[in-house]
Design an enzyme around this catalytic site. Sequence first.
Site, mmCIF file in Angstrom:
data_model
loop_
_atom_site.group_PDB
_atom_site.id
_atom_site.type_symbol
_atom_site.label_atom_id
_atom_site.label_comp_id
_atom_site.label_asym_id
_atom_site.label_seq_id
_atom_site.Cartn_x
_atom_site.Cartn_y
_atom_site.Cartn_z
ATOM 1 N N ARG A 21 -6.762 12.971 0.689
ATOM 2 C CA ARG A 21 -5.686 13.385 1.605
ATOM 3 C C ARG A 21 -4.334 12.786 1.232
ATOM 4 O O ARG A 21 -3.313 13.318 1.613
ATOM 5 C CB ARG A 21 -6.035 13.060 3.056
ATOM 6 C CG ARG A 21 -6.016 11.603 3.383
ATOM 7 C CD ARG A 21 -6.264 11.332 4.847
ATOM 8 N NE ARG A 21 -7.628 11.629 5.231
ATOM 9 C CZ ARG A 21 -8.211 11.111 6.320
ATOM 10 N NH1 ARG A 21 -7.521 10.321 7.123
ATOM 11 N NH2 ARG A 21 -9.463 11.388 6.623
ATOM 12 N N ASN B 169 0.851 -1.190 0.000
ATOM 13 C CA ASN B 169 0.000 0.000 0.000
ATOM 14 C C ASN B 169 0.891 1.247 0.000
ATOM 15 O O ASN B 169 1.725 1.412 0.897
ATOM 16 C CB ASN B 169 -0.905 -0.050 1.240
ATOM 17 C CG ASN B 169 -1.844 1.137 1.323
ATOM 18 O OD1 ASN B 169 -1.440 2.271 1.089
ATOM 19 N ND2 ASN B 169 -3.089 0.889 1.662
ATOM 20 N N GLU C 36 -8.601 0.699 -3.368
ATOM 21 C CA GLU C 36 -9.418 0.790 -2.151
ATOM 22 C C GLU C 36 -10.342 1.968 -2.262
ATOM 23 O O GLU C 36 -9.909 3.072 -2.616
ATOM 24 C CB GLU C 36 -8.512 1.009 -0.937
ATOM 25 C CG GLU C 36 -8.132 -0.240 -0.240
ATOM 26 C CD GLU C 36 -7.411 0.084 1.052
ATOM 27 O OE1 GLU C 36 -7.828 1.007 1.779
ATOM 28 O OE2 GLU C 36 -6.408 -0.574 1.315
ATOM 29 N N HIS D 101 -5.558 3.764 -1.857
ATOM 30 C CA HIS D 101 -6.889 4.155 -1.383
ATOM 31 C C HIS D 101 -7.158 5.597 -1.806
ATOM 32 O O HIS D 101 -6.502 6.517 -1.306
ATOM 33 C CB HIS D 101 -6.915 4.015 0.153
ATOM 34 C CG HIS D 101 -8.232 4.329 0.785
ATOM 35 N ND1 HIS D 101 -8.423 4.244 2.147
ATOM 36 C CD2 HIS D 101 -9.426 4.723 0.278
ATOM 37 C CE1 HIS D 101 -9.679 4.564 2.432
ATOM 38 N NE2 HIS D 101 -10.296 4.864 1.314
ATOM 39 N N THR E 175 -8.282 3.872 8.353
ATOM 40 C CA THR E 175 -9.516 3.070 8.300
ATOM 41 C C THR E 175 -9.637 2.307 9.611
ATOM 42 O O THR E 175 -8.991 1.290 9.805
ATOM 43 C CB THR E 175 -9.468 2.122 7.080
ATOM 44 O OG1 THR E 175 -9.049 2.878 5.946
ATOM 45 C CG2 THR E 175 -10.819 1.515 6.808
HETATM 46 N N1 PXP Z 1 -5.930 -3.054 4.008
HETATM 47 C C1 PXP Z 1 -6.877 -2.100 4.016
HETATM 48 C C2 PXP Z 1 -8.227 -2.459 3.549
HETATM 49 C C3 PXP Z 1 -6.565 -0.788 4.440
HETATM 50 O O1 PXP Z 1 -7.530 0.148 4.447
HETATM 51 C C4 PXP Z 1 -5.255 -0.485 4.821
HETATM 52 C C5 PXP Z 1 -4.909 0.902 5.229
HETATM 53 O O2 PXP Z 1 -5.151 1.800 4.244
HETATM 54 C C6 PXP Z 1 -4.305 -1.500 4.765
HETATM 55 C C7 PXP Z 1 -4.667 -2.794 4.381
HETATM 56 C C8 PXP Z 1 -2.877 -1.259 5.106
HETATM 57 O O3 PXP Z 1 -2.754 -0.860 6.425
HETATM 58 P P1 PXP Z 1 -1.369 -0.297 6.929
HETATM 59 O O4 PXP Z 1 -1.083 0.941 6.135
HETATM 60 O O5 PXP Z 1 -1.612 -0.028 8.370
HETATM 61 O O6 PXP Z 1 -0.335 -1.353 6.690
#
Ligand code: PXP
Length: 249
Positions: free
Chosen positions: A54, A12, A75, A48, A106
Site C-alpha cells: 500500500r 520512517n 520492516e 515497511h 501496525t
Molecule cells: N516502528 C514500527 C515498528 C512501526 O511499524 C511504525 C509504523 O510503521 C513506526 C515505528 C513509526 O510509527 P509512526 O509512523 O506512527 O511514527
Amino acid sequence: MAETERLRLGVNIDHVATVRNARGGDTPDPLRAARLAEEAGADGITAHLREDRRHISDADIEGLMATLNVPLNFEMAATDEMQAIALRHRPHAVCIVPERREERTTEGGLEVAREENRLAHFIAPLAEAGCRVSIFIAADRRQIEAAHRIGAQVVELHTGAYCDAHAEGRFQERDDELERLREMATFGHSLGLEVHAGHGLTYETVPPVAAFPEVRELNIGHFLVGEAIFRGLTPAIAEMRRLMDAARG
Ligand code: PXP
C-alpha cells in the site's frame, strides 16, 4: 555526548510513498525523502514493505539498498515472501511486525509468546545473513522474555497506546503507559536486549521516551511526514532531533 549514549533516530518514510501512491505516479519520491532525512540527521531509514504494497514498493526497497548511506531498517511481517526479500537484500536491520490487511497501521505488537517456535525458526536465517533482528512488541514482560528466548537482538516497544492516550486527553492512562514503557525498557535492557521504541511519536510525546536511558533508537514516521507539509522535511526532522537530544541531555 558519548556515542554509546546517543539516541538514534530512524526516519520512517512509508507515508511519503502513501502520498505518491494516492496518484499512482512517481512523486513525491521516497528515495529523495530518505536522502533529505540523512542530511537532516537521521541515523537510519525505516521502510515497511507491506504484503499489499500500500505504500513502500519492492522497487523502493531496491532503490534504498542501492543509494542509502545510513542503515536501512526493513520492516516486515513474518511471512516466507518477506523473508526471501530480506535475505536477497540483506539490510542492516529487519524489524518483524504483525500485519493485518484490514488495519490502517501496525495496531499492536507481535504476539511472540504465542508463536515462539515458528518465530525462532523464522528469524534464525535472517540473523545468520547478518541482519540485526528486531521484534516489535507491546511493553509487556511476557513478550520481552519470549523475544529474548527466540534470539532477537532488539525489541522495539510499541508507543502507540501512550501516544493515543496523550492525543485523546486521557492523561492518567498516558502516564501509566509511560511508566509501563519505562519499566519494560529497563527490563529488556537487563536481559541484554537493545531497546528501541516507536509508533505515533510527536514533538509532544517524544521527550519522556527519549529520556529513558535504556532506549537506543526511536523510529518515527507519520508525524514527521505530516509536519513536513508545514515546515519542510529537513526542519521537521531537525526539530525532532533537537527535542530528542534535549531530553537525553
Ligand atoms: N516502528 C514500527 C515498528 C512501526 O511499524 C511504525 C509504523 O510503521 C513506526 C515505528 C513509526 O510509527 P509512526 O509512523 O506512527 O511514527
